[in-house]
Design a protein around this motif. Structure first.
Motif, short mmCIF file in Angstrom:
data_model
loop_
_atom_site.label_atom_id
_atom_site.label_comp_id
_atom_site.label_asym_id
_atom_site.label_seq_id
_atom_site.Cartn_x
_atom_site.Cartn_y
_atom_site.Cartn_z
N GLY A 5 0.52 -1.40 -0.06
CA GLY A 5 -0.02 -0.05 -0.07
C GLY A 5 0.78 1.13 -0.01
N SER A 27 0.45 -3.25 3.32
CA SER A 27 2.19 -3.38 3.69
C SER A 27 1.88 -2.02 3.73
CB SER A 27 2.61 -4.78 3.36
OG SER A 27 4.45 -3.99 3.66
N ARG A 31 7.37 5.17 5.87
CA ARG A 31 7.81 6.50 5.42
C ARG A 31 7.28 7.90 6.19
NH1 ARG A 31 10.84 3.22 3.45
NH2 ARG A 31 11.48 3.44 0.78
N PHE A 47 10.59 -5.53 3.83
CA PHE A 47 10.28 -6.68 3.84
C PHE A 47 12.07 -7.12 3.79
CE2 PHE A 47 6.58 -5.85 1.77
CZ PHE A 47 5.69 -6.59 2.64
N GLY A 48 12.79 -6.45 4.08
CA GLY A 48 14.77 -6.58 3.54
C GLY A 48 14.39 -7.08 2.03
N GLY A 49 14.48 -6.80 1.27
CA GLY A 49 14.34 -7.28 -0.02
C GLY A 49 13.68 -8.26 -0.42
N HIS A 68 2.25 3.56 -5.06
CA HIS A 68 2.30 4.83 -6.09
C HIS A 68 3.58 4.52 -7.41
CE1 HIS A 68 3.70 8.71 -6.99
NE2 HIS A 68 2.48 9.06 -5.96
N ALA A 71 7.28 4.52 -7.23
CA ALA A 71 7.77 3.15 -5.89
C ALA A 71 8.29 2.27 -6.69
CB ALA A 71 7.08 3.21 -4.33
N ARG A 73 11.30 0.22 -6.50
CA ARG A 73 11.92 -0.47 -6.35
C ARG A 73 10.79 -2.25 -5.79
NH1 ARG A 73 15.95 -0.71 -2.02
NH2 ARG A 73 16.41 2.25 -2.72
N ILE A 74 9.65 -1.33 -5.16
CA ILE A 74 9.07 -2.24 -4.11
C ILE A 74 8.34 -3.16 -5.25
CG2 ILE A 74 7.24 -1.05 -3.76
CD1 ILE A 74 7.72 -3.77 -1.88
N LYS A 190 5.35 15.71 -9.41
CA LYS A 190 5.50 14.22 -9.89
C LYS A 190 4.53 13.93 -10.51
CE LYS A 190 7.72 11.58 -6.69
NZ LYS A 190 8.05 10.94 -5.65
P1 NAP Z 1 9.99 2.02 -3.21
O1 NAP Z 1 11.34 2.50 -3.29
O2 NAP Z 1 9.83 1.52 -4.68
O3 NAP Z 1 10.62 1.42 -2.27
C1 NAP Z 1 12.05 1.38 -1.49
C2 NAP Z 1 12.16 -0.48 -0.42
O4 NAP Z 1 10.91 0.63 0.73
C3 NAP Z 1 11.24 -0.80 -0.41
O5 NAP Z 1 12.42 -2.16 -0.95
C4 NAP Z 1 10.72 -1.99 0.44
O6 NAP Z 1 12.28 -2.46 1.55
C5 NAP Z 1 10.27 -0.64 0.95
N1 NAP Z 1 8.97 -0.78 1.09
C6 NAP Z 1 8.77 0.62 -0.45
N2 NAP Z 1 7.35 0.51 -0.10
C7 NAP Z 1 6.87 -0.47 0.92
C8 NAP Z 1 5.29 -1.18 1.31
N3 NAP Z 1 4.47 -1.18 0.62
N4 NAP Z 1 5.43 -2.23 2.42
C9 NAP Z 1 6.37 -2.54 2.80
N5 NAP Z 1 7.52 -1.66 2.08
C10 NAP Z 1 7.82 -1.59 1.56
O7 NAP Z 1 9.58 2.64 -2.95
P2 NAP Z 1 9.27 4.77 -2.10
O8 NAP Z 1 8.89 6.08 -3.65
O9 NAP Z 1 10.38 4.49 -1.45
O10 NAP Z 1 7.63 4.69 -1.13
C11 NAP Z 1 6.48 4.47 -0.04
C12 NAP Z 1 5.92 4.19 -0.26
O11 NAP Z 1 5.37 5.35 -0.04
C13 NAP Z 1 5.05 2.79 -0.85
O12 NAP Z 1 4.68 2.17 0.01
C14 NAP Z 1 4.70 3.81 -1.53
O13 NAP Z 1 3.47 3.61 -2.61
C15 NAP Z 1 4.17 5.10 -1.04
N6 NAP Z 1 4.16 6.59 -1.86
C16 NAP Z 1 5.46 6.85 -2.56
C17 NAP Z 1 5.38 7.78 -3.49
C18 NAP Z 1 6.55 8.27 -4.22
O14 NAP Z 1 6.83 9.03 -5.20
N7 NAP Z 1 7.64 7.31 -4.62
C19 NAP Z 1 4.12 8.89 -3.38
C20 NAP Z 1 3.05 8.35 -2.74
C21 NAP Z 1 3.38 7.22 -1.73
P3 NAP Z 1 12.43 -3.93 1.68
O15 NAP Z 1 13.09 -3.99 0.64
O16 NAP Z 1 13.36 -3.63 3.26
O17 NAP Z 1 11.30 -4.31 1.72
#
Ligand code: NAP
Length: 202
Positions: A5, A27, A31, A47-49, A68, A71, A73-74, A190
């Motif tokens: 999520g 999940s 952040r 989750f740790g990858g 999102h 996002a 990597r996830i 974005k």
């Molecule tokens: P990302 O770069 O794709 O992921 C980086 C790491 O964060 C992943 O490898 C994972 O760690 C952990 N992670 C990300 N989403 C997770 C989830 N839903 N549940 C558990 N672990 C998660 O992600 P991000 O861009 O930093 O975004 C983080 C979260 O914020 C996402 O859930 C996304 O939906 C939300 N979000 C992001 C944005 C954006 O602009 N990027 C905007 C609004 C909301 P591990 O490898 O340790 O599992």
């Protein structure tokens, strides 16, 4: 179901799935300090990858990736983890993107956006999230930036910058009031798609 999520759509989906009688664990990455919690079970933190995500997904019927669009990597980890789990289906919820409008400048990343914004205006409104702000602080250090974020930035920002802590929904009247008060002459955002944050573009 394991629902990845961090979006409004993921919360709506959890609501509907739980209403239909499914057992859903959402999940969140962890952040945001005080996230809006969906119905159903919630777990918070990475989750740790791929291996960790594979272990977490091993006992479920389906992984629903409602993260999102930025996002990446996830989503990649979910695809890799589920590829090794033949009994687990992976479903991805994808937002419709925005249709480009007249006057928009489409760029490939934050550095290009910052370089372009320097010349497009004097009072940029930044809605790029908290983590990329440092990539704008150098190029836009002399601009009267207003940065809107959910949680306070963890870096020092230039003295002319103003930070507004807020979270959506952002109706049109609020967006107008904010942009008029600040005198915003360029918006940096974005392309997240969807309807929820579209008022700032209007
Ligand atoms: P990302 O770069 O794709 O992921 C980086 C790491 O964060 C992943 O490898 C994972 O760690 C952990 N992670 C990300 N989403 C997770 C989830 N839903 N549940 C558990 N672990 C998660 O992600 P991000 O861009 O930093 O975004 C983080 C979260 O914020 C996402 O859930 C996304 O939906 C939300 N979000 C992001 C944005 C954006 O602009 N990027 C905007 C609004 C909301 P591990 O490898 O340790 O599992």
């Amino acid at each position: 179901m394991l629902l990845l999520g961090g979006t409004a759509e993921a919360r709506s989906l959890a609501d509907r799935l739980v209403g239909l009688g499914h057992h859903v664990t959402t999940s969140l990455a962890g952040r945001v300090r005080e996230p809006r919690l969906p119905v159903g079970e919630v777990r918070i933190g990475g989750f740790g990858g791929i291996d960790g995500l594979r272990s977490a997904a091993a006992g479920v019927d389906a992984v629903v990736d409602a993260t999102h669009p930025f996002a990446e990597r996830i989503s990649a980890n979910a695809a890799a983890a589920c590829a090794d789990l033949p009994l687990v289906r992976l479903v991805r919820l994808v937002r419709p993107g925005w249709e480009p409008r007249t006057g928009w400048h489409l760029v490939e990343g934050h550095e290009e956006a910052a370089a372009k914004a320097v010349h497009l205006g004097h009072r940029p409104l930044l809605t790029v999230g908290r983590q990329p702000l440092g990539r704008y602080a150098g190029p836009l250090r002399d601009h009267a930036v207003l940065a809107r974020v959910v949680d306070p930035p963890d870096i020092d920002l230039p003295p002319r910058w103003e930070v507004v802590l807020d979270r959506g929904p952002y109706p049109l009247m609020r967006e107008l009031a904010l942009q008029e008060r600040h005198g915003s002459d360029v918006l940096v955002t974005k392309d997240s798609g969807g309807d929820l944050t579209v008022a700032k573009l209007d």
